[in-house]
Design a protein around this motif. Structure first.
Motif, PDB file in Angstrom:
ATOM      1  N   THR A 181      28.757  37.947  37.580  1.00  0.00           N
ATOM      2  CA  THR A 181      29.587  37.095  38.435  1.00  0.00           C
ATOM      3  C   THR A 181      29.244  35.630  38.150  1.00  0.00           C
ATOM      4  O   THR A 181      28.058  35.281  38.115  1.00  0.00           O
ATOM      5  CB  THR A 181      29.294  37.414  39.923  1.00  0.00           C
ATOM      6  OG1 THR A 181      29.564  38.793  40.137  1.00  0.00           O
ATOM      7  CG2 THR A 181      30.153  36.577  40.860  1.00  0.00           C
TER       8      THR A 181
ATOM      9  N   LEU B 208      25.775  43.151  42.980  1.00  0.00           N
ATOM     10  CA  LEU B 208      25.743  44.388  42.194  1.00  0.00           C
ATOM     11  C   LEU B 208      25.173  44.182  40.796  1.00  0.00           C
ATOM     12  O   LEU B 208      25.390  43.142  40.171  1.00  0.00           O
ATOM     13  CB  LEU B 208      27.163  44.957  42.048  1.00  0.00           C
ATOM     14  CG  LEU B 208      27.809  45.531  43.303  1.00  0.00           C
ATOM     15  CD1 LEU B 208      29.257  45.907  43.001  1.00  0.00           C
ATOM     16  CD2 LEU B 208      27.037  46.749  43.815  1.00  0.00           C
TER      17      LEU B 208
ATOM     18  N   LEU C 210      30.316  41.596  44.932  1.00  0.00           N
ATOM     19  CA  LEU C 210      30.132  41.651  43.468  1.00  0.00           C
ATOM     20  C   LEU C 210      28.894  40.896  42.972  1.00  0.00           C
ATOM     21  O   LEU C 210      28.196  41.389  42.083  1.00  0.00           O
ATOM     22  CB  LEU C 210      31.417  41.234  42.753  1.00  0.00           C
ATOM     23  CG  LEU C 210      32.468  42.365  42.771  1.00  0.00           C
ATOM     24  CD1 LEU C 210      33.872  41.833  42.506  1.00  0.00           C
ATOM     25  CD2 LEU C 210      32.138  43.475  41.792  1.00  0.00           C
TER      26      LEU C 210
ATOM     27  N   SER D 179      31.078  42.583  34.492  1.00  0.00           N
ATOM     28  CA  SER D 179      30.371  41.492  33.814  1.00  0.00           C
ATOM     29  C   SER D 179      29.697  40.612  34.877  1.00  0.00           C
ATOM     30  O   SER D 179      30.039  40.720  36.067  1.00  0.00           O
ATOM     31  CB  SER D 179      31.363  40.670  32.978  1.00  0.00           C
ATOM     32  OG  SER D 179      32.394  40.200  33.809  1.00  0.00           O
TER      33      SER D 179
ATOM     34  N   ARG E 285      34.458  48.138  40.478  1.00  0.00           N
ATOM     35  CA  ARG E 285      33.360  48.277  39.510  1.00  0.00           C
ATOM     36  C   ARG E 285      32.993  46.900  38.983  1.00  0.00           C
ATOM     37  O   ARG E 285      33.881  46.099  38.665  1.00  0.00           O
ATOM     38  CB  ARG E 285      33.842  49.172  38.356  1.00  0.00           C
ATOM     39  CG  ARG E 285      32.829  49.450  37.285  1.00  0.00           C
ATOM     40  CD  ARG E 285      31.766  50.432  37.674  1.00  0.00           C
ATOM     41  NE  ARG E 285      32.262  51.777  37.904  1.00  0.00           N
ATOM     42  CZ  ARG E 285      31.512  52.772  38.370  1.00  0.00           C
ATOM     43  NH1 ARG E 285      30.245  52.586  38.678  1.00  0.00           N
ATOM     44  NH2 ARG E 285      32.044  53.970  38.549  1.00  0.00           N
ATOM     45  N   LYS E 286      31.695  46.602  38.905  1.00  0.00           N
ATOM     46  CA  LYS E 286      31.273  45.326  38.317  1.00  0.00           C
ATOM     47  C   LYS E 286      31.180  45.490  36.803  1.00  0.00           C
ATOM     48  O   LYS E 286      30.436  46.331  36.294  1.00  0.00           O
ATOM     49  CB  LYS E 286      29.919  44.898  38.882  1.00  0.00           C
ATOM     50  CG  LYS E 286      29.424  43.599  38.270  1.00  0.00           C
ATOM     51  CD  LYS E 286      28.589  42.843  39.256  1.00  0.00           C
ATOM     52  CE  LYS E 286      27.887  41.677  38.613  1.00  0.00           C
ATOM     53  NZ  LYS E 286      27.049  40.967  39.552  1.00  0.00           N
TER      54      LYS E 286
ATOM     55  N   ILE F  22      25.344  45.129  36.799  1.00  0.00           N
ATOM     56  CA  ILE F  22      26.500  45.428  35.942  1.00  0.00           C
ATOM     57  C   ILE F  22      26.670  46.956  35.944  1.00  0.00           C
ATOM     58  O   ILE F  22      25.690  47.697  35.800  1.00  0.00           O
ATOM     59  CB  ILE F  22      26.270  44.959  34.483  1.00  0.00           C
ATOM     60  CG1 ILE F  22      25.825  43.503  34.429  1.00  0.00           C
ATOM     61  CG2 ILE F  22      27.492  45.234  33.611  1.00  0.00           C
ATOM     62  CD1 ILE F  22      26.882  42.483  34.706  1.00  0.00           C
TER      63      ILE F  22
ATOM     64  N   LEU G 256      35.472  37.440  39.739  1.00  0.00           N
ATOM     65  CA  LEU G 256      34.085  37.726  40.146  1.00  0.00           C
ATOM     66  C   LEU G 256      33.374  38.671  39.181  1.00  0.00           C
ATOM     67  O   LEU G 256      32.240  39.074  39.412  1.00  0.00           O
ATOM     68  CB  LEU G 256      34.100  38.344  41.552  1.00  0.00           C
ATOM     69  CG  LEU G 256      34.632  37.435  42.663  1.00  0.00           C
ATOM     70  CD1 LEU G 256      35.088  38.251  43.868  1.00  0.00           C
ATOM     71  CD2 LEU G 256      33.545  36.442  43.090  1.00  0.00           C
ATOM     72  N   GLY G 257      34.061  39.073  38.119  1.00  0.00           N
ATOM     73  CA  GLY G 257      33.453  39.986  37.138  1.00  0.00           C
ATOM     74  C   GLY G 257      33.668  41.453  37.461  1.00  0.00           C
ATOM     75  O   GLY G 257      32.929  42.317  36.969  1.00  0.00           O
ATOM     76  N   GLY G 258      34.657  41.743  38.309  1.00  0.00           N
ATOM     77  CA  GLY G 258      34.886  43.140  38.682  1.00  0.00           C
ATOM     78  C   GLY G 258      36.305  43.596  38.431  1.00  0.00           C
ATOM     79  O   GLY G 258      37.164  42.800  38.021  1.00  0.00           O
TER      80      GLY G 258
ATOM     81  N   GLN H 138      22.449  40.669  41.867  1.00  0.00           N
ATOM     82  CA  GLN H 138      22.510  41.656  40.784  1.00  0.00           C
ATOM     83  C   GLN H 138      21.403  42.719  40.897  1.00  0.00           C
ATOM     84  O   GLN H 138      20.853  43.168  39.897  1.00  0.00           O
ATOM     85  CB  GLN H 138      22.444  40.941  39.425  1.00  0.00           C
ATOM     86  CG  GLN H 138      23.367  41.623  38.425  1.00  0.00           C
ATOM     87  CD  GLN H 138      23.624  40.805  37.179  1.00  0.00           C
ATOM     88  OE1 GLN H 138      24.338  39.828  37.236  1.00  0.00           O
ATOM     89  NE2 GLN H 138      23.074  41.217  36.051  1.00  0.00           N
TER      90      GLN H 138
ATOM     91  N   ALA I 267      38.914  40.029  42.150  1.00  0.00           N
ATOM     92  CA  ALA I 267      37.868  40.817  41.476  1.00  0.00           C
ATOM     93  C   ALA I 267      37.661  40.318  40.046  1.00  0.00           C
ATOM     94  O   ALA I 267      36.517  40.198  39.583  1.00  0.00           O
ATOM     95  CB  ALA I 267      38.244  42.297  41.488  1.00  0.00           C
TER      96      ALA I 267
END
Ligand code: SAM
Length: 249
Positions: free
Chosen positions: A233, A175, A172, A231, A228-229, A177, A203-205, A151, A200
């Motif tokens: 992961t 990255l 992800l 939330s 785009r991330k 958020i 993985l939060g994306g 992150q 995705a």
């Protein structure tokens, strides 16, 4: 030996009309030096099959920067916004090095698990005097679980690293958020889109955009997928080394 290495084309008009940006004199010299060092390094390290000057210009330089065209590279240049970027599976330094040359106020980390390529890249970066690049040897699966890197990035780049769902699992977790992963692909279709969307989400994306573009010299079709991330992961991702490839999401 260097005498026999050819000059890269400049093609300022082509840069300008396709990407709205063109290299200044210093950047053009850096591109030429990058080309020369890769041609020399190729004799020892087997870095790339793309060695003809126009093909190198199109497939390594132009293609690397085309992935940023959606970010309006010219505006980014004007804004001088510093970003933390990671190029996962960088190989001989693509797309990370051309991007670090074009955007000297971004900090670019080149990640690859192949020690000898990274050894070559460390020397190359010193010769090109690129202060905004660092190298990282390791597997994306391990780096993604390392608190120093998890992150921590605004932008993750992946070109020719594997299946799109595998790339998503590598990118992800690294990255912040709101950060963006750019997957450089050749072919892309509805089925690819559906499986990537599924991975995705786990993985939060989410897939924000898919851009198709035509390369300016050979007129080939390429795609960039922008993830785009949204939330954090979940902790279990990325899974252990080798698992993302063996059991893609
Ligand atoms: N991105 C470069 C390009 O487009 O020219 C190099 C692509 S090369 C085909 C793929 C690279 O990804 C190799 O150098 C390989 O070592 C690296 N790679 C593959 N899986 C990886 C992983 N899990 N972690 C780190 N590097 C990886």
């Amino acid at each position: 030996m260097i005498d026999r290495i050819q000059q890269l084309p400049v093609l300022g008009e082509v840069w300008q009309t396709t990407l709205g940006w063109q290299p200044n004199k210093k950047q053009q010299e850096q591109f030429q030096k990058l080309y020369e060092e890769i041609i020399i390094g190729n004799r020892q390290f087997n870095l790339t099959r793309i060695t003809e000057p126009r093909e190198f210009w199109e497939k390594h330089l132009w293609d690397s920067l085309a992935g940023l065209s959606g970010l309006e590279i010219a505006n980014e240049l004007e804004a001088g916004q510093p970003l933390y970027v990671i190029d996962i599976g960088t190989g001989a330094g693509f797309p990370g090095i051309p991007i670090a040359i074009a955007l000297p106020f971004w900090t670019v980390t080149l990640l690859d698990s192949t020690r000898k390529k990274m050894f070559f890249l460390s020397g190359l970066i010193a010769k090109l005097d690129l202060k905004n690049i660092q190298t990282l040897i390791g597997r994306a699966e391990e780096i993604g679980q390392n608190p120093l890197h998890r992150q921590a990035y605004d932008l993750a780049l992946l070109r020719a690293v594997g299946e799109a769902t595998v790339c998503a699992e590598y990118a992800l977790p690294l990255l912040k958020i709101g950060g963006l992963a750019i997957l450089y692909r050749g072919h892309w279709d509805r089925k690819d889109n559906l499986s990537l969307q599924f991975a995705a989400e786990k993985l939060g994306g989410k897939i924000e955009r898919v851009t198709e573009f035509v390369t300016p010299l050979s007129q080939s079709i390429r795609h960039c997928i922008y993830l785009r991330k949204m939330s954090p992961t979940p902790e279990q991702f990325p899974r252990a080394v080798g698992i993302p490839v063996q059991k893609p999401l």
